[in-house]
Design an enzyme around this catalytic site. Sequence first.
Site: not given
Lengths: 502, 502
Positions: B266-267, B270, B296
């Site tokens: 997830h990070e 980003h 997101e």
Amino acid sequence: MTTQSSGELYASYKTKMQQIADIRNAIAVLGWDQETHLPEKGAAFRGQQITTLSTLAHELFVEDKLGELLQNLHTRQDLDIIASKNAALSLEDYEKNKKYPARFVAELSNATNECYHAWIKARKANDYKIFEPVLAKMVELKKQEADILGYNGHPYNALLNEYEKGANTAMLDTIFADVKTALAPLLQQIEAKPQVNKDFLHLHYDRNKQWEFGIEILKAMGYDMNAGRQDISEHPFTTSFNPQDVRVTTRIDENDFGNMTWSCIHEGGHALYEQGLPVDNYGLPCGEAASLGIHESQSRLWENNVGRSLPFWQYHYAALQARFPENLQHVSLDDFYKAINQVKPSLIRTEADELTYHFHVMIRYEIEKGLLDGTYSTKDLNEVWNKYYREYLHVDVPDDNQGVLQDIHWSHGSFGYFPTYSLGSLYAAQFFIAAQKQIPGLIEQITKGDYKQLLSWLRDEIHHHGRYYTSNELCEKVTGEPLAFKYFLDYATEKYHHIYNV
Amino acid sequence: MTTQSSGELYASYKTKMQQIADIRNAIAVLGWDQETHLPEKGAAFRGQQITTLSTLAHELFVEDKLGELLQNLHTRQDLDIIASKNAALSLEDYEKNKKYPARFVAELSNATNECYHAWIKARKANDYKIFEPVLAKMVELKKQEADILGYNGHPYNALLNEYEKGANTAMLDTIFADVKTALAPLLQQIEAKPQVNKDFLHLHYDRNKQWEFGIEILKAMGYDMNAGRQDISEHPFTTSFNPQDVRVTTRIDENDFGNMTWSCIHEGGHALYEQGLPVDNYGLPCGEAASLGIHESQSRLWENNVGRSLPFWQYHYAALQARFPENLQHVSLDDFYKAINQVKPSLIRTEADELTYHFHVMIRYEIEKGLLDGTYSTKDLNEVWNKYYREYLHVDVPDDNQGVLQDIHWSHGSFGYFPTYSLGSLYAAQFFIAAQKQIPGLIEQITKGDYKQLLSWLRDEIHHHGRYYTSNELCEKVTGEPLAFKYFLDYATEKYHHIYNV
């Protein structure tokens, strides 16, 4: 306009100074990160970010409004002594800053940048000639800077005062005369004796075990791990963002036990000073260190007077042996003590023992002074350098990298900085004798690994005063007399009598 | 005064904006350090240092001179399209900022501080009543803020636009109606089926091996480790100081394999976005992310559409099994795939699966909107919350900490933020379908652990545009149509058909 009370005026002064301190400390965080964690590609923008913040901090500190506030505050008679000292020192800093014409600041900044890159280039080519023309320009600017700042006696005093307020060439000439007349013969006697063995310090010492040992020593010294941390960097350093966040770094060489250990203790000494500065004076002069020499006295006192002493290792050696039995189980404490205090003239200042160190510093001091007053020119400075090394350290400099190009300081424009290294050792010796007189049983405590009273004494006598006293004043206050070479000489004579039987 | 050319004007605009960016990025470094390395006692001064820099950055951005420069630049017809867009967006930002009266800014800042501490206190006591009065005050201020900013339609639109320019309640109402009408029945069907087993994800997974696996995945995704790094923090986050220094953090739970792995992915998503922003627009709008929803979408696309997909694990599962044979050697790829996609209504948003997640977001959206238009009051908001959870997620909220007090957002005054979480997932689904259409053999590549074409597509289609397009515009440009719920629905239907046979 109503006249502000002194309390109100002082409050707005404090607010402004702390705002500037916040920016400077943010720069310090960016710098710490740069040396410890920055990914490779992040360097360019990081440089830009630091420049922006530096410019902002500078602009805030030279604002005319701040000057008026400081002048106003200076006339107030109803401030307490700390407030009054803060105001006076800030005004002094402000006025000194204001002396620099904008044109000169820009020129010096460009020259520093140019000089640094030329130094890198010269180091790569191992050729002083590449560095020489930009160093010449830098020396010219430093002469101008001395004139801008003003001085009594030798122009070098102006630059020296930037690092060590109150010090001057008269004082340093006396000290380095003592180095020549008293340390040179001692060194000669030592050189005539059989050398001590330190080969076992260069066996394999596991990285993680070294790290743990270093942390153990830092904690034993009283370094507050909740108000600091240790990381790895190429060159060890201490940095403070405020007394409650003072960080040290170290490096580990698995084939050189001493490399990390005394860097931990040295940086730990700097860090204890910073952690002990009065937190209620954050951002104000009395919340800052007294001088570079006093800062170095704290690192040197711990590194040498404590950390290379027999009492210190009487306590810690067993733990060290237990950690590295394969290297040390058959090495006696006495042999270990001798090894870590080996004296051997060498080429590189940062690797020098505590005796020959002063010659390295003296040589730089003589050269700097000579450059400023015209005795020396940058032309052939490598040969001047090499001649000094032959004369005082009896070594032949094989190339420029191991000679005149070894230190980064001149490339940064830091002239007048080197002497503070020697001053630090001398202050350390004198402070440590005073501590022994004033703390009953200090050496006994050290043999038990108990540094609480020593630290507490350093806190009360030195750390807590911040910049309230100059280094001279502080020395007289703590030891009852001005800086005297004899304390270091006595210390060295006794130590090397034991080790080399001289 | 001579009239400046557009080029000169643009250059001084760029310099000013980059100076502000340097300060903001320094704040980001201080914030990163705070979450990853700060010693305990350093917190107070760090807070003060961040506040000082924030104030400085704010003051520089509201300077009248900057406003004049932006107005002047806005009239120039001879700027290229990127320069012109930058100038227009900066003027928009500037004017929005200028709308806030100083009194309101101070009031909101105090209220936010008060609200945050009340939330902490309420969390400790597990009692919403402690939070309620300050939340009520915050809601009043948020109503005022909506009026200050101005809006069409619902006052919520004003706040929403701070995070997602161009979004509005009409759009969100449609989306969440789809959540209710299409996802609720799907959830019901799943709940009627036997649950998949995920016990083996909660065996012991060694910390270091998890860390190495996470780094391996980050590198495979294309995260540039020379322009970033990963550290440990309590809550995972991504922070950028510029596209060449974008850092991620993670946390490791040795008894929950999923905790670190998908936080890394997830990070990482980003971070890939931030590393892909155009570096030549550093400090300018076109060098910034399009919106929170688009940000997101990048994390969610990697986390879910890629990282929870069968093709992804067709490649990575063998390496994972090899790392943790004791836990996984007897678990088939299909069972692993099912386990990591388990759907189970729960109380806590941050722990929710990707299907029920939308209900968590919808509930917060409905409540925020209702608070702003007066449908709800903060009184008894915990009961409103609990009723929603019973209705949509079929769970009983046992206490306030597991209910209305669970998220930090409202205590920060972040109203209008939550919907971007759902928007992110929906954009991700729609982008991923477009990517599959535009990249021949994409799924095949993923089964080989090859994400180069996917990343390159994301770079060209999304990252490189920065803030040039709004999220709506970008979605139409990339996918040929506005955001549509059906892509997520198709994705979910297919996925859960396989897993739950629904």
